[in-house]
Scaffold this active site. Structure first.
Site: not given
Length: 143
Positions: A9, A45, A71
């Site tokens: 993420h 990055e 998920a």
């Protein structure tokens, strides 16, 4: 030849990045892949597209992109597929427009010669339950 790109993420906290990088090290050690790269949705990055391009530079035929998410969600169903130039499984019209992230993301599809294969997120798996039980024992001081 196959390369792997793990997608995290991303976070302002360095530990989040380090966790994905460590998982990539394990995959590299345990698997038989030409290269293992990491890319992030936001706040870190390299980007997903940069990681895929780097993986492609190793001359592989296929790049397997694995979202390191428990998920499915908007990122795995819509955002990452867009970045990979794949058909998203989430229609923008379905978005509730209250999504709490408002970070700028570049959805420009990556363009590489290799075939991109998009894997499922980690999902419900007994091996994850084992880790959860380990964490419970650690929290209770029962290591």
């Amino acid at each position: 030849m196959v390369a792997v790109v793990l997608v995290g993420h991303g976070s302002r906290l360095p530990y989040s990045r380090q966790v994905v990088e460590k998982i990539a090290e394990y995959v590299e050690e345990m698997g038989d892949f030409e290269t293992v790269e990491v890319g992030f949705m936001e706040l870190c990055e390299p980007t997903v597209q940069e990681a895929v391009k780097k993986a492609a530079e190793s001359g592989v035929d296929k790049i397997v992109v694995v979202p390191v998410f428990l998920a499915h969600g908007v990122h795995t169903k819509r955002d990452i597929p867009k970045m990979l130039g794949l058909e998203p499984e989430w229609d923008d019209d379905e978005d509730d427009h209250d999504h709490h992230h408002h970070h700028h993301r570049d959805y420009t599809p990556v363009d590489v010669d290799a075939e991109i294969v998009y894997a499922e997120p980690l999902g419900a798996d007994p091996r994850i339950a084992e880790i959860v039980i380990d964490r419970i024992k650690e929290a209770l001081g029962e290591e």
